[in-house]
Design an enzyme around this catalytic site. Structure first.
Site, short mmCIF file in Angstrom:
data_model
loop_
_atom_site.label_atom_id
_atom_site.label_comp_id
_atom_site.label_asym_id
_atom_site.label_seq_id
_atom_site.Cartn_x
_atom_site.Cartn_y
_atom_site.Cartn_z
N GLU A 1 9.91 2.35 10.39
CA GLU A 1 10.89 3.44 10.20
C GLU A 1 10.08 4.72 10.30
O GLU A 1 9.28 5.04 9.42
CB GLU A 1 11.59 3.29 8.85
CG GLU A 1 12.79 4.20 8.70
CD GLU A 1 12.43 5.49 8.00
OE1 GLU A 1 12.33 6.53 8.70
OE2 GLU A 1 12.24 5.47 6.77
N GLY B 1 -4.77 3.08 -1.38
CA GLY B 1 -5.78 3.37 -0.38
C GLY B 1 -5.21 4.18 0.76
O GLY B 1 -4.03 4.54 0.75
N ASP B 2 -6.04 4.45 1.74
CA ASP B 2 -5.60 5.24 2.88
C ASP B 2 -5.33 4.33 4.08
O ASP B 2 -5.54 3.12 4.03
CB ASP B 2 -6.60 6.34 3.23
CG ASP B 2 -7.99 5.80 3.58
OD1 ASP B 2 -8.11 4.59 3.88
OD2 ASP B 2 -8.95 6.59 3.56
N GLY B 3 -4.85 4.94 5.15
CA GLY B 3 -4.50 4.17 6.33
C GLY B 3 -5.68 3.49 7.01
O GLY B 3 -5.61 2.29 7.30
N PRO B 4 -6.78 4.21 7.27
CA PRO B 4 -7.92 3.58 7.94
C PRO B 4 -8.54 2.43 7.14
O PRO B 4 -9.15 1.54 7.75
CB PRO B 4 -8.92 4.74 8.10
CG PRO B 4 -8.07 5.97 8.10
CD PRO B 4 -6.96 5.68 7.14
N GLY B 5 -8.38 2.45 5.83
CA GLY B 5 -8.95 1.39 5.01
C GLY B 5 -7.96 0.27 4.78
O GLY B 5 -7.91 -0.72 5.52
N VAL B 6 -7.13 0.42 3.78
CA VAL B 6 -6.20 -0.63 3.39
C VAL B 6 -5.10 -0.82 4.44
O VAL B 6 -4.75 -1.95 4.80
CB VAL B 6 -5.58 -0.32 2.01
CG1 VAL B 6 -4.55 -1.38 1.63
CG2 VAL B 6 -6.67 -0.24 0.95
N GLY B 7 -4.54 0.27 4.94
CA GLY B 7 -3.46 0.15 5.91
C GLY B 7 -3.87 -0.60 7.16
O GLY B 7 -3.14 -1.47 7.65
N CYS C 1 13.25 11.96 6.52
CA CYS C 1 13.13 11.66 7.95
C CYS C 1 14.47 11.70 8.65
O CYS C 1 14.53 11.89 9.87
CB CYS C 1 12.46 10.31 8.15
SG CYS C 1 13.15 9.01 7.12
N GLU D 1 9.38 17.34 14.66
CA GLU D 1 9.79 17.10 13.29
C GLU D 1 9.01 18.04 12.37
O GLU D 1 7.78 17.99 12.32
CB GLU D 1 9.54 15.64 12.89
CG GLU D 1 10.06 15.30 11.52
CD GLU D 1 9.90 13.83 11.18
OE1 GLU D 1 10.80 13.27 10.53
OE2 GLU D 1 8.86 13.24 11.54
N LYS E 1 0.86 -1.18 0.00
CA LYS E 1 0.00 0.00 0.00
C LYS E 1 0.89 1.22 0.00
O LYS E 1 1.43 1.62 1.03
CB LYS E 1 -0.92 0.06 1.22
CG LYS E 1 -1.96 1.20 1.10
CD LYS E 1 -2.44 1.73 2.42
CE LYS E 1 -1.57 2.82 2.96
NZ LYS E 1 -1.58 4.08 2.15
#
Length: 478
Positions: free
Chosen positions: A249, A205-211, A283, A383, A174
Protein backbone atom coordinates in the site's frame (compact mmCIF):
# COMPACT_ATOMS: atom_id res chain seq x y z
CA UNK A 1 5.55 -4.41 32.30
CA UNK A 2 5.33 -0.78 31.22
CA UNK A 3 6.26 0.84 27.95
CA UNK A 4 9.18 2.64 29.60
CA UNK A 5 10.77 -0.72 30.38
CA UNK A 6 10.27 -2.06 26.89
CA UNK A 7 11.23 0.87 24.64
CA UNK A 8 14.80 -0.40 24.23
CA UNK A 9 13.81 -4.05 23.79
CA UNK A 10 12.14 -6.31 21.26
CA UNK A 11 9.27 -8.75 21.70
CA UNK A 12 10.43 -12.15 20.41
CA UNK A 13 9.08 -15.62 21.13
CA UNK A 14 6.70 -14.45 23.83
CA UNK A 15 9.18 -12.38 25.84
CA UNK A 16 10.77 -8.94 25.94
CA UNK A 17 14.43 -9.38 25.03
CA UNK A 18 17.44 -7.13 24.80
CA UNK A 19 18.75 -6.37 21.31
CA UNK A 20 21.84 -8.11 20.06
CA UNK A 21 25.21 -6.62 20.92
CA UNK A 22 26.32 -3.56 19.04
CA UNK A 23 22.97 -2.26 17.82
CA UNK A 24 22.47 1.47 17.60
CA UNK A 25 19.72 3.56 19.16
CA UNK A 26 17.66 6.37 17.66
CA UNK A 27 15.86 9.25 19.29
CA UNK A 28 12.08 9.35 19.03
CA UNK A 29 11.33 13.03 18.41
CA UNK A 30 8.10 14.69 19.48
CA UNK A 31 7.38 16.79 16.36
CA UNK A 32 5.50 19.40 18.38
CA UNK A 33 8.51 20.19 20.55
CA UNK A 34 11.45 18.91 18.45
CA UNK A 35 12.66 17.18 21.63
CA UNK A 36 13.58 13.55 22.18
CA UNK A 37 11.00 11.62 24.22
CA UNK A 38 12.62 8.18 24.05
CA UNK A 39 15.46 6.19 22.52
CA UNK A 40 14.53 3.10 20.56
CA UNK A 41 16.87 0.26 19.65
CA UNK A 42 17.41 -0.26 15.93
CA UNK A 43 17.49 -3.99 15.47
CA UNK A 44 20.15 -5.74 13.44
CA UNK A 45 19.71 -8.44 10.85
CA UNK A 46 20.56 -10.91 13.63
CA UNK A 47 17.60 -9.69 15.70
CA UNK A 48 15.31 -10.05 12.68
CA UNK A 49 16.57 -13.58 12.01
CA UNK A 50 15.88 -14.55 15.64
CA UNK A 51 12.32 -13.25 15.36
CA UNK A 52 11.77 -14.99 12.02
CA UNK A 53 12.97 -18.28 13.51
CA UNK A 54 10.53 -17.90 16.41
CA UNK A 55 7.66 -17.22 14.02
CA UNK A 56 8.61 -20.18 11.81
CA UNK A 57 8.74 -22.53 14.80
CA UNK A 58 5.34 -21.35 16.03
CA UNK A 59 3.62 -21.62 12.65
CA UNK A 60 2.75 -25.36 12.52
CA UNK A 61 0.97 -25.25 15.86
CA UNK A 62 -0.82 -21.93 15.41
CA UNK A 63 -1.95 -22.60 11.85
CA UNK A 64 -3.66 -25.76 13.11
CA UNK A 65 -5.86 -23.76 15.50
CA UNK A 66 -9.52 -23.74 14.62
CA UNK A 67 -11.13 -20.56 13.34
CA UNK A 68 -13.14 -20.46 16.56
CA UNK A 69 -9.95 -20.48 18.65
CA UNK A 70 -8.40 -17.71 16.55
CA UNK A 71 -11.62 -15.72 16.89
CA UNK A 72 -11.49 -16.09 20.67
CA UNK A 73 -7.87 -14.87 20.65
CA UNK A 74 -8.84 -11.76 18.68
CA UNK A 75 -11.64 -11.17 21.17
CA UNK A 76 -9.16 -11.17 24.05
CA UNK A 77 -6.89 -8.79 22.13
CA UNK A 78 -9.87 -6.48 21.58
CA UNK A 79 -10.74 -6.48 25.28
CA UNK A 80 -7.20 -5.59 26.36
CA UNK A 81 -6.92 -2.98 23.61
CA UNK A 82 -10.02 -1.20 24.88
CA UNK A 83 -8.52 -0.96 28.36
CA UNK A 84 -5.45 0.86 27.00
CA UNK A 85 -7.04 3.26 24.50
CA UNK A 86 -5.98 6.35 26.43
CA UNK A 87 -2.36 5.18 26.55
CA UNK A 88 -2.41 4.41 22.83
CA UNK A 89 -3.77 7.86 22.01
CA UNK A 90 -1.16 9.50 24.22
CA UNK A 91 1.65 7.55 22.54
CA UNK A 92 0.45 8.38 19.02
CA UNK A 93 0.04 12.06 19.81
CA UNK A 94 3.53 12.15 21.30
CA UNK A 95 5.32 10.27 18.55
CA UNK A 96 3.68 11.72 15.44
CA UNK A 97 1.94 14.90 16.57
CA UNK A 98 -1.74 14.11 16.09
CA UNK A 99 -4.05 16.32 18.19
CA UNK A 100 -4.81 14.32 21.32
CA UNK A 101 -8.57 14.22 20.74
CA UNK A 102 -8.08 13.00 17.17
CA UNK A 103 -5.43 10.53 18.32
CA UNK A 104 -8.10 8.85 20.43
CA UNK A 105 -11.22 9.26 18.27
CA UNK A 106 -9.53 8.35 14.96
CA UNK A 107 -6.01 7.01 15.34
CA UNK A 108 -6.44 4.75 18.38
CA UNK A 109 -10.02 3.90 17.46
CA UNK A 110 -8.95 2.65 14.02
CA UNK A 111 -6.85 -0.11 15.56
CA UNK A 112 -9.79 -1.37 17.58
CA UNK A 113 -12.06 -1.00 14.56
CA UNK A 114 -9.82 -3.24 12.44
CA UNK A 115 -9.61 -5.91 15.12
CA UNK A 116 -13.40 -5.99 15.47
CA UNK A 117 -13.97 -5.89 11.69
CA UNK A 118 -11.59 -8.82 11.29
CA UNK A 119 -13.47 -10.72 13.96
CA UNK A 120 -16.71 -10.24 12.03
CA UNK A 121 -15.00 -11.34 8.81
CA UNK A 122 -13.51 -14.43 10.48
CA UNK A 123 -16.90 -15.48 11.83
CA UNK A 124 -18.27 -15.56 8.28
CA UNK A 125 -15.22 -16.68 6.29
CA UNK A 126 -15.47 -19.92 4.28
CA UNK A 127 -12.08 -21.66 4.50
CA UNK A 128 -13.37 -24.64 2.47
CA UNK A 129 -15.54 -24.88 -0.63
CA UNK A 130 -16.65 -27.99 -2.52
CA UNK A 131 -16.70 -27.72 -6.34
CA UNK A 132 -17.84 -30.96 -7.91
CA UNK A 133 -15.31 -33.54 -6.71
CA UNK A 134 -12.67 -30.93 -5.80
CA UNK A 135 -12.39 -29.41 -2.33
CA UNK A 136 -10.96 -25.88 -2.36
CA UNK A 137 -9.10 -25.15 0.87
CA UNK A 138 -7.81 -21.75 1.99
CA UNK A 139 -4.97 -22.15 4.48
CA UNK A 140 -2.42 -19.87 6.11
CA UNK A 141 0.43 -18.89 3.81
CA UNK A 142 3.06 -19.06 6.57
CA UNK A 143 5.17 -16.40 8.27
CA UNK A 144 4.19 -12.79 7.53
CA UNK A 145 6.71 -9.96 7.60
CA UNK A 146 4.84 -6.72 8.24
CA UNK A 147 6.40 -3.29 7.68
CA UNK A 148 4.24 -0.37 8.81
CA UNK A 149 4.45 3.46 8.55
CA UNK A 150 4.37 6.34 11.01
CA UNK A 151 1.41 8.39 9.76
CA UNK A 152 -1.41 6.07 10.94
CA UNK A 153 0.67 3.76 13.11
CA UNK A 154 -2.03 1.78 14.89
CA UNK A 155 -4.35 1.70 11.90
CA UNK A 156 -1.74 0.05 9.73
CA UNK A 157 -0.49 -2.32 12.43
CA UNK A 158 -3.97 -3.59 13.25
CA UNK A 159 -5.16 -3.89 9.65
CA UNK A 160 -2.19 -6.17 8.95
CA UNK A 161 -1.75 -8.10 12.20
CA UNK A 162 -5.41 -8.91 12.86
CA UNK A 163 -6.10 -10.47 9.41
CA UNK A 164 -2.76 -12.32 9.49
CA UNK A 165 -3.62 -13.90 12.84
CA UNK A 166 -7.19 -14.59 11.69
CA UNK A 167 -5.78 -16.48 8.70
CA UNK A 168 -3.50 -18.56 10.94
CA UNK A 169 -0.21 -16.89 10.07
CA UNK A 170 2.56 -16.05 12.48
CA UNK A 171 4.00 -12.55 12.34
CA UNK A 172 7.16 -10.46 12.56
CA UNK A 173 6.34 -6.75 12.72
CA UNK A 174 8.73 -3.91 11.95
CA UNK A 175 6.99 -0.63 12.73
CA UNK A 176 8.34 2.75 11.74
CA UNK A 177 11.40 3.64 13.79
CA UNK A 178 10.15 7.24 13.73
CA UNK A 179 6.94 6.40 15.61
CA UNK A 180 7.52 3.14 17.52
CA UNK A 181 5.84 3.88 20.86
CA UNK A 182 2.33 2.76 19.96
CA UNK A 183 3.65 -0.48 18.46
CA UNK A 184 5.37 -1.33 21.74
CA UNK A 185 2.04 -0.83 23.49
CA UNK A 186 0.45 -3.10 20.88
CA UNK A 187 2.96 -5.85 21.64
CA UNK A 188 2.17 -5.49 25.36
CA UNK A 189 -1.53 -5.83 24.55
CA UNK A 190 -1.00 -9.03 22.58
CA UNK A 191 1.17 -10.46 25.33
CA UNK A 192 -1.49 -9.73 27.97
CA UNK A 193 -4.15 -11.25 25.71
CA UNK A 194 -2.26 -14.55 25.69
CA UNK A 195 -0.93 -14.72 22.14
CA UNK A 196 1.25 -17.87 22.12
CA UNK A 197 5.03 -17.51 22.06
CA UNK A 198 6.40 -16.90 18.58
CA UNK A 199 3.03 -16.13 16.98
CA UNK A 200 3.62 -12.36 17.17
CA UNK A 201 7.09 -10.80 17.22
CA UNK A 202 8.19 -7.16 17.19
CA UNK A 203 11.60 -5.92 16.10
CA UNK A 204 12.18 -2.19 15.80
CA UNK A 205 14.64 -1.01 13.20
CA UNK A 206 15.16 0.73 9.90
CA UNK A 207 14.55 -0.38 6.35
CA UNK A 208 18.12 -1.31 5.34
CA UNK A 209 18.46 -3.46 8.46
CA UNK A 210 15.32 -5.18 9.65
CA UNK A 211 13.10 -4.28 6.70
CA UNK A 212 15.52 -5.70 4.14
CA UNK A 213 15.83 -8.93 6.09
CA UNK A 214 12.06 -9.38 6.32
CA UNK A 215 11.65 -8.84 2.58
CA UNK A 216 14.51 -11.14 1.54
CA UNK A 217 14.56 -13.97 4.11
CA UNK A 218 13.43 -17.34 2.68
CA UNK A 219 11.42 -18.16 5.82
CA UNK A 220 9.15 -15.15 5.28
CA UNK A 221 6.27 -16.23 3.04
CA UNK A 222 4.59 -12.86 2.57
CA UNK A 223 5.80 -9.33 3.15
CA UNK A 224 3.15 -6.65 3.57
CA UNK A 225 4.50 -3.12 3.28
CA UNK A 226 2.90 0.29 3.69
CA UNK A 227 4.95 3.36 2.84
CA UNK A 228 6.33 5.32 -0.07
CA UNK A 229 6.36 4.00 -3.61
CA UNK A 230 10.14 4.39 -3.67
CA UNK A 231 10.57 2.14 -0.64
CA UNK A 232 7.93 -0.28 -1.92
CA UNK A 233 9.96 -0.84 -5.08
CA UNK A 234 13.00 -1.73 -2.96
CA UNK A 235 10.92 -4.19 -0.91
CA UNK A 236 9.61 -5.87 -4.07
CA UNK A 237 13.10 -6.18 -5.54
CA UNK A 238 14.43 -7.64 -2.30
CA UNK A 239 11.58 -10.14 -2.16
CA UNK A 240 11.95 -11.27 -5.78
CA UNK A 241 14.78 -13.73 -5.21
CA UNK A 242 12.65 -15.86 -2.88
CA UNK A 243 9.46 -15.46 -4.97
CA UNK A 244 7.44 -14.56 -1.89
CA UNK A 245 4.10 -12.82 -2.03
CA UNK A 246 4.34 -9.03 -1.74
CA UNK A 247 1.43 -6.82 -0.73
CA UNK A 248 2.00 -3.07 -0.96
CA UNK A 249 0.00 0.00 0.00
CA UNK A 250 2.01 2.90 -1.36
CA UNK A 251 1.69 6.55 -2.35
CA UNK A 252 -1.27 8.54 -3.61
CA UNK A 253 -2.28 11.78 -5.30
CA UNK A 254 -6.02 11.42 -5.00
CA UNK A 255 -8.37 13.57 -7.09
CA UNK A 256 -11.61 15.04 -5.74
CA UNK A 257 -13.99 15.88 -8.60
CA UNK A 258 -16.66 18.38 -7.59
CA UNK A 259 -19.37 18.25 -10.22
CA UNK A 260 -21.42 21.29 -11.19
CA UNK A 261 -24.57 19.96 -9.50
CA UNK A 262 -22.90 19.45 -6.11
CA UNK A 263 -23.76 21.51 -3.03
CA UNK A 264 -20.72 23.62 -3.79
CA UNK A 265 -20.07 25.22 -0.41
CA UNK A 266 -20.37 21.89 1.42
CA UNK A 267 -18.36 19.95 -1.15
CA UNK A 268 -15.46 22.40 -1.26
CA UNK A 269 -15.36 22.88 2.50
CA UNK A 270 -15.46 19.15 3.26
CA UNK A 271 -12.82 18.56 0.60
CA UNK A 272 -10.46 21.03 2.25
CA UNK A 273 -10.98 19.44 5.66
CA UNK A 274 -10.46 15.94 4.26
CA UNK A 275 -7.23 16.99 2.57
CA UNK A 276 -5.88 18.61 5.72
CA UNK A 277 -6.92 15.89 8.17
CA UNK A 278 -3.96 14.34 10.04
CA UNK A 279 -2.01 17.42 8.88
CA UNK A 280 -2.26 16.15 5.31
CA UNK A 281 -0.33 12.99 6.20
CA UNK A 282 -2.70 10.40 4.77
CA UNK A 283 -1.85 8.46 1.63
CA UNK A 284 -5.47 8.60 0.43
CA UNK A 285 -6.00 12.32 1.14
CA UNK A 286 -7.94 14.19 -1.60
CA UNK A 287 -5.08 16.52 -2.48
CA UNK A 288 -6.23 17.54 -5.99
CA UNK A 289 -9.61 19.30 -6.06
CA UNK A 290 -11.12 19.54 -9.54
CA UNK A 291 -13.81 22.22 -9.98
CA UNK A 292 -15.74 23.62 -12.98
CA UNK A 293 -13.73 26.46 -14.49
CA UNK A 294 -16.64 28.87 -14.23
CA UNK A 295 -16.77 28.32 -10.45
CA UNK A 296 -13.03 28.28 -9.82
CA UNK A 297 -12.92 31.66 -8.07
CA UNK A 298 -15.91 30.67 -5.93
CA UNK A 299 -14.09 27.49 -4.92
CA UNK A 300 -10.98 29.46 -3.97
CA UNK A 301 -13.00 31.76 -1.73
CA UNK A 302 -14.69 28.85 0.07
CA UNK A 303 -11.40 26.97 0.43
CA UNK A 304 -9.65 30.04 1.83
CA UNK A 305 -12.37 30.60 4.40
CA UNK A 306 -12.35 26.95 5.44
CA UNK A 307 -8.58 26.66 5.68
CA UNK A 308 -8.22 29.84 7.71
CA UNK A 309 -10.70 28.58 10.31
CA UNK A 310 -8.49 25.57 11.07
CA UNK A 311 -6.29 25.97 14.14
CA UNK A 312 -2.73 24.68 13.83
CA UNK A 313 -0.88 24.25 17.09
CA UNK A 314 -0.18 22.28 20.25
CA UNK A 315 -1.64 18.75 19.94
CA UNK A 316 -2.65 18.92 23.61
CA UNK A 317 -4.77 22.03 23.13
CA UNK A 318 -8.41 20.91 22.68
CA UNK A 319 -8.92 23.75 20.17
CA UNK A 320 -6.23 22.43 17.83
CA UNK A 321 -7.33 20.98 14.49
CA UNK A 322 -3.92 20.34 12.92
CA UNK A 323 -0.74 19.30 14.67
CA UNK A 324 2.78 19.33 13.24
CA UNK A 325 4.08 17.13 10.47
CA UNK A 326 6.27 14.25 11.52
CA UNK A 327 9.87 15.46 11.09
CA UNK A 328 12.33 18.08 9.94
CA UNK A 329 12.89 16.08 6.76
CA UNK A 330 9.19 16.08 5.97
CA UNK A 331 8.82 19.75 6.90
CA UNK A 332 11.64 20.70 4.52
CA UNK A 333 10.14 18.63 1.69
CA UNK A 334 6.75 20.30 2.10
CA UNK A 335 8.32 23.77 2.19
CA UNK A 336 10.19 23.03 -1.04
CA UNK A 337 7.01 21.90 -2.77
CA UNK A 338 5.11 24.98 -1.59
CA UNK A 339 7.93 27.09 -3.05
CA UNK A 340 7.68 25.16 -6.32
CA UNK A 341 3.95 25.88 -6.53
CA UNK A 342 4.62 29.59 -6.21
CA UNK A 343 7.48 29.43 -8.72
CA UNK A 344 5.39 27.45 -11.23
CA UNK A 345 2.74 30.16 -11.25
CA UNK A 346 -0.06 28.68 -9.15
CA UNK A 347 -2.17 31.17 -7.18
CA UNK A 348 -1.34 31.08 -3.49
CA UNK A 349 -4.79 31.45 -1.93
CA UNK A 350 -3.77 31.06 1.70
CA UNK A 351 -0.90 29.66 3.74
CA UNK A 352 2.52 29.49 2.17
CA UNK A 353 6.04 28.96 3.39
CA UNK A 354 7.38 28.84 6.96
CA UNK A 355 5.58 28.15 10.22
CA UNK A 356 2.22 29.63 11.15
CA UNK A 357 2.43 32.87 13.11
CA UNK A 358 3.11 32.42 16.81
CA UNK A 359 4.78 29.01 16.49
CA UNK A 360 8.52 29.38 16.91
CA UNK A 361 9.35 25.68 17.09
CA UNK A 362 7.81 22.37 16.09
CA UNK A 363 7.34 21.06 12.55
CA UNK A 364 4.22 23.08 11.89
CA UNK A 365 3.09 23.87 8.34
CA UNK A 366 0.60 26.55 7.35
CA UNK A 367 -2.58 25.05 5.88
CA UNK A 368 -1.97 25.98 2.25
CA UNK A 369 -4.34 26.26 -0.71
CA UNK A 370 -3.23 26.79 -4.30
CA UNK A 371 -5.58 27.75 -7.14
CA UNK A 372 -5.15 27.71 -10.90
CA UNK A 373 -3.06 24.56 -10.68
CA UNK A 374 -2.28 22.83 -13.97
CA UNK A 375 -1.45 19.14 -14.46
CA UNK A 376 2.19 19.81 -15.32
CA UNK A 377 3.03 21.47 -11.97
CA UNK A 378 4.97 19.54 -9.34
CA UNK A 379 2.26 20.20 -6.74
CA UNK A 380 -0.21 18.45 -9.06
CA UNK A 381 1.97 15.40 -9.63
CA UNK A 382 4.07 14.71 -6.52
CA UNK A 383 2.77 13.38 -3.22
CA UNK A 384 3.33 16.25 -0.77
CA UNK A 385 2.18 14.54 2.45
CA UNK A 386 1.35 17.76 4.20
CA UNK A 387 -1.57 20.22 4.48
CA UNK A 388 -1.36 21.49 0.90
CA UNK A 389 -4.33 21.48 -1.49
CA UNK A 390 -4.14 22.00 -5.26
CA UNK A 391 -7.37 23.31 -6.85
CA UNK A 392 -7.55 22.58 -10.58
CA UNK A 393 -10.20 23.96 -12.99
CA UNK A 394 -11.80 21.79 -15.68
CA UNK A 395 -13.98 22.60 -18.68
CA UNK A 396 -15.90 19.36 -19.18
CA UNK A 397 -16.55 16.26 -17.13
CA UNK A 398 -14.58 14.24 -19.66
CA UNK A 399 -11.61 16.51 -19.04
CA UNK A 400 -12.08 16.20 -15.27
CA UNK A 401 -11.88 12.41 -15.52
CA UNK A 402 -8.84 12.67 -17.76
CA UNK A 403 -7.05 14.97 -15.28
CA UNK A 404 -8.06 12.78 -12.35
CA UNK A 405 -6.60 9.67 -13.97
CA UNK A 406 -3.47 11.45 -15.21
CA UNK A 407 -1.24 10.25 -12.37
CA UNK A 408 1.08 7.34 -11.64
CA UNK A 409 -0.98 6.71 -8.51
CA UNK A 410 -4.38 5.13 -8.03
CA UNK A 411 -5.06 4.67 -4.33
CA UNK A 412 -8.25 6.70 -3.90
CA UNK A 413 -10.52 9.16 -5.66
CA UNK A 414 -13.50 11.28 -4.63
CA UNK A 415 -16.65 12.48 -6.42
CA UNK A 416 -19.18 15.06 -5.17
CA UNK A 417 -22.56 15.50 -6.87
CA UNK A 418 -26.12 16.46 -6.01
CA UNK A 419 -27.36 13.47 -8.01
CA UNK A 420 -26.20 10.06 -6.82
CA UNK A 421 -26.52 8.39 -10.22
CA UNK A 422 -24.44 11.20 -11.75
CA UNK A 423 -21.70 10.60 -9.18
CA UNK A 424 -21.86 6.86 -9.78
CA UNK A 425 -21.27 7.31 -13.53
CA UNK A 426 -18.16 9.39 -12.91
CA UNK A 427 -16.92 7.08 -10.14
CA UNK A 428 -16.88 4.10 -12.49
CA UNK A 429 -14.49 5.94 -14.81
CA UNK A 430 -11.85 6.65 -12.15
CA UNK A 431 -8.81 4.41 -11.94
CA UNK A 432 -8.43 3.99 -8.21
CA UNK A 433 -8.81 1.25 -5.62
CA UNK A 434 -11.36 3.22 -3.63
CA UNK A 435 -13.74 5.89 -4.94
CA UNK A 436 -15.59 7.88 -2.28
CA UNK A 437 -19.00 9.23 -3.33
CA UNK A 438 -20.31 12.31 -1.48
CA UNK A 439 -18.09 12.03 1.61
CA UNK A 440 -19.21 8.66 3.04
CA UNK A 441 -18.25 7.34 6.46
CA UNK A 442 -15.09 5.25 6.85
CA UNK A 443 -15.91 1.65 5.85
CA UNK A 444 -13.62 -0.88 7.55
CA UNK A 445 -15.10 -3.68 5.42
CA UNK A 446 -14.31 -2.04 2.06
CA UNK A 447 -11.14 -3.31 0.34
CA UNK A 448 -8.30 -0.81 0.74
CA UNK A 449 -5.47 -0.69 -1.77
CA UNK A 450 -4.45 0.87 -5.03
CA UNK A 451 -4.03 0.72 -8.78
CA UNK A 452 -0.79 1.47 -10.62
CA UNK A 453 2.09 2.72 -8.43
CA UNK A 454 -0.16 2.87 -5.36
CA UNK A 455 0.50 -0.82 -4.86
CA UNK A 456 -1.18 -4.21 -5.03
CA UNK A 457 -3.19 -6.43 -2.72
CA UNK A 458 -6.05 -5.27 -0.54
CA UNK A 459 -6.39 -4.67 3.20
CA UNK A 460 -9.24 -4.55 5.77
CA UNK A 461 -11.37 -7.39 7.17
CA UNK A 462 -11.86 -10.40 4.87
CA UNK A 463 -10.01 -8.62 2.04
CA UNK A 464 -6.93 -8.46 4.26
CA UNK A 465 -7.30 -12.12 5.24
CA UNK A 466 -7.13 -13.20 1.59
CA UNK A 467 -3.59 -11.88 1.24
CA UNK A 468 -2.45 -14.18 4.05
CA UNK A 469 -4.05 -17.35 2.64
CA UNK A 470 -2.91 -19.89 0.06
CA UNK A 471 -5.44 -21.77 -2.07
CA UNK A 472 -5.16 -25.56 -2.26
CA UNK A 473 -7.23 -27.82 -4.51
CA UNK A 474 -7.89 -31.36 -3.24
CA UNK A 475 -8.91 -32.93 -6.53
CA UNK A 476 -10.99 -36.08 -6.24
CA UNK A 477 -11.73 -35.32 -2.60
CA UNK A 478 -15.48 -35.64 -3.12
Amino acid sequence: MTIEQNIGRFYINGAWVDPSAGVSFADVINPATEESVARVALGSQADAITAIAAARAAFPGFSAWSAADRLALLGRISDVYKSRMDEIAEAISTEMGAPLAMAKSDQAWSGLGHIEATMTALENFAFEEQRATTLIVHEAIGVAGLITPWNWPMNQIACKVAPALAAGCTVVLKPSEIAPLSSILFAEILHEAGVPAGVFNLVNGDGPGVGQMLSSHPDIDIVSFTGSTRAGILVAKSAADTVKRVAQELGGKSPNIILADADFATAVSSGVEACFGNSGQSCDAPTRMLVPRGRHEEALAIAKQTAEKLVTGDPRDPNTNLGPVISQVQYDKIQALIASGIQDGATLVTGGRDRPDGLAHGYYVKPTVFGGVTPDMRIAREEIFGPVLAIMPYDTEEQAVEIANDTVYGLAAYVQSGELEHARRIARQLRAGQVHINSPDWDLFAPFGGYKQSGNGREYADWGMRDYLETKALIGHG
